[in-house]
Write a protein that holds these residues in place. Structure first.
Motif, short mmCIF file in Angstrom:
data_model
loop_
_atom_site.label_atom_id
_atom_site.label_comp_id
_atom_site.label_asym_id
_atom_site.label_seq_id
_atom_site.Cartn_x
_atom_site.Cartn_y
_atom_site.Cartn_z
N PRO A 1 -7.61 6.14 1.04
CA PRO A 1 -6.58 7.13 0.69
C PRO A 1 -5.28 6.49 0.20
O PRO A 1 -4.24 7.16 0.13
N TYR A 2 -5.30 5.21 -0.14
CA TYR A 2 -4.11 4.48 -0.56
C TYR A 2 -4.29 3.88 -1.94
O TYR A 2 -5.40 3.74 -2.43
N PHE A 3 -3.17 3.48 -2.53
CA PHE A 3 -3.18 2.63 -3.70
C PHE A 3 -2.58 1.29 -3.29
O PHE A 3 -1.55 1.25 -2.62
N ARG A 4 -3.26 0.20 -3.66
CA ARG A 4 -2.75 -1.14 -3.41
C ARG A 4 -2.12 -1.63 -4.70
O ARG A 4 -2.77 -1.63 -5.75
N ILE B 1 -2.99 -2.08 -9.91
CA ILE B 1 -3.05 -0.96 -8.98
C ILE B 1 -4.51 -0.57 -8.80
O ILE B 1 -5.20 -0.28 -9.77
N VAL B 2 -4.96 -0.58 -7.54
CA VAL B 2 -6.35 -0.29 -7.20
C VAL B 2 -6.36 0.72 -6.06
O VAL B 2 -5.59 0.60 -5.10
N ARG B 3 -7.25 1.69 -6.16
CA ARG B 3 -7.40 2.67 -5.07
C ARG B 3 -8.22 2.03 -3.94
O ARG B 3 -9.28 1.46 -4.17
N TYR C 1 0.85 -1.19 0.00
CA TYR C 1 0.00 0.00 0.00
C TYR C 1 0.89 1.24 0.00
O TYR C 1 1.88 1.30 0.73
N LEU D 1 4.06 5.11 -8.29
CA LEU D 1 2.88 4.56 -8.97
C LEU D 1 3.09 4.47 -10.48
O LEU D 1 2.65 3.52 -11.11
N ASP E 1 -1.81 7.92 -1.28
CA ASP E 1 -2.09 8.74 -2.45
C ASP E 1 -1.74 10.20 -2.15
O ASP E 1 -2.58 10.98 -1.69
N GLU F 1 3.81 9.83 -6.64
CA GLU F 1 3.38 9.66 -8.03
C GLU F 1 4.39 8.86 -8.86
O GLU F 1 4.01 8.01 -9.66
#
Length: 81
Positions: A32-35, A27-29, A5, A16, A8, A13
């Motif tokens: 408040p995070y991206f996994r 990559i999935v939101r 994780y 990612l 965001d 950036e």
């Protein structure tokens, strides 16, 4: 399955972008995070992200059924636990 994780925020950036360039990374939101998920090891080269050291070392917000194999000035490598 390796999962990490990343918060965001604009500073992350580059991480990612590099992770998203790998076709096997998903990559999935999540809030408040991206996994970032990958069937095998996740490997991200620090220099490719453009992150400075302070941002790099604080970018990893969490793990899910995974462990850090490497997190140094060169790369972040996460593997399945």
């Amino acid at each position: 399955m390796s999962r990490i994780y990343v918060l965001d925020v604009p500073e992350n950036e580059g991480i990612l972008k590099v992770a998203g360039a790998e076709p096997r990374n998903e990559i999935v939101r999540v809030g408040p995070y991206f996994r970032i998920t990958r069937p095998e090891e996740i490997a991200i080269d620090r220099r490719a992200t453009g992150c400075r050291h302070a941002v790099w070392y604080s970018a990893l917000a969490g793990l899910e059924d995974s462990r850090v194999a490497q997190h140094d000035k060169d790369a972040l490598r996460v593997v399945d636990r």
